[in-house]
Design a protein around this motif. Structure first.
Motif, mmCIF file in Angstrom:
data_model
loop_
_atom_site.group_PDB
_atom_site.id
_atom_site.type_symbol
_atom_site.label_atom_id
_atom_site.label_comp_id
_atom_site.label_asym_id
_atom_site.label_seq_id
_atom_site.Cartn_x
_atom_site.Cartn_y
_atom_site.Cartn_z
ATOM 1 N N LYS A 1 2.225 1.600 -3.528
ATOM 2 C CA LYS A 1 1.128 1.994 -4.423
ATOM 3 C C LYS A 1 0.845 3.490 -4.286
ATOM 4 O O LYS A 1 0.634 4.188 -5.266
ATOM 5 C CB LYS A 1 -0.128 1.185 -4.115
ATOM 6 C CG LYS A 1 -0.087 -0.219 -4.622
ATOM 7 C CD LYS A 1 -1.377 -0.940 -4.276
ATOM 8 C CE LYS A 1 -1.330 -2.404 -4.674
ATOM 9 N NZ LYS A 1 -2.557 -3.127 -4.338
ATOM 10 N N ALA A 2 0.832 3.964 -3.061
ATOM 11 C CA ALA A 2 0.591 5.396 -2.829
ATOM 12 C C ALA A 2 1.700 6.222 -3.468
ATOM 13 O O ALA A 2 1.440 7.268 -4.069
ATOM 14 C CB ALA A 2 0.501 5.670 -1.328
ATOM 15 N N PRO B 1 0.809 -1.228 0.000
ATOM 16 C CA PRO B 1 0.000 0.000 0.000
ATOM 17 C C PRO B 1 0.845 1.282 0.000
ATOM 18 O O PRO B 1 0.479 2.257 -0.650
ATOM 19 C CB PRO B 1 -0.819 -0.114 1.292
ATOM 20 C CG PRO B 1 -0.881 -1.573 1.573
ATOM 21 C CD PRO B 1 0.416 -2.139 1.087
ATOM 22 N N ASN C 1 -4.365 3.461 -6.453
ATOM 23 C CA ASN C 1 -5.292 3.347 -5.314
ATOM 24 C C ASN C 1 -5.184 2.001 -4.670
ATOM 25 O O ASN C 1 -5.122 0.999 -5.177
ATOM 26 C CB ASN C 1 -6.727 3.603 -5.782
ATOM 27 C CG ASN C 1 -6.879 5.042 -6.249
ATOM 28 O OD1 ASN C 1 -6.037 5.879 -5.999
ATOM 29 N ND2 ASN C 1 -7.959 5.304 -6.931
#
Length: 170
Positions: free
Chosen positions: A164-165, A161, A170
């Motif tokens: 990804k950020a 995550p 998303n």
């Protein structure tokens, strides 16, 4: 007295090394999943497929030429004079050799194109992983998709995550 001081120093050393060891942060990420989610990956796939189609179309044309020549040869070989039959057989062998050479060159060309298209994507993801590792203070971030990690505990942080950020996904 010296013995007590020695035990104190060793004890302090052990306590500080245990405290330091507890601060170590390990993370993991699945690089394949990250790459598959990037819009650049889909675009690269399309370009690679277009290149492959172009090469396949040319190969098909060459194969059709070979098949026609071979069919004509089979149909007429019994009535052909020796010189023409020998010449036609050599032509067919040359066409087969050209087909083989073209296939080898096409594979090399496709591999080169694949590397050219995917290298920037891999570098982008690696930069994001590096940035997350530095920002979050990780010592190691393991790639789960490579299946090199032999053990994975709940204490390892999933960096997916965060990466990804960093990549704007998303």
């Amino acid at each position: 007295m010296k013995l007590v001081n020695l035990f104190l120093i060793v004890g302090l050393f052990l306590i500080s090394s245990v405290a330091t060891a507890q601060d170590l942060k390990f993370g993991h990420v699945n690089m394949q999943e990250l790459i598959m989610e990037l819009p650049e990956k889909a675009e690269a796939d399309q370009k690679l497929q277009a290149e492959a189609k172009t090469l396949q179309d040319r190969m098909r044309m060459m194969s059709e030429e070979h098949e026609k020549k071979f069919r004509d040869y089979i149909a007429e070989r019994e009535t052909m004079p020796e010189l023409i039959r020998t010449t036609t057989e050599k032509e067919i062998q040359e066409i087969e050799q050209r087909l083989q050479n073209y296939q080898n060159m096409a594979q090399q060309s496709l591999s080169k194109k694949e590397q050219e298209l995917y290298q920037p994507i891999l570098e982008k993801v690696q930069q994001a992983v590096d940035a997350v590792g530095q920002e979050q203070g990780f010592i190691y971030i393991f790639d789960l998709s490579s299946q090199v990690v032999l053990y994975h505990s709940d204490q390892s942080v999933d960096c997916g995550p965060l990466v990804k950020a960093k990549l704007g996904l998303n």
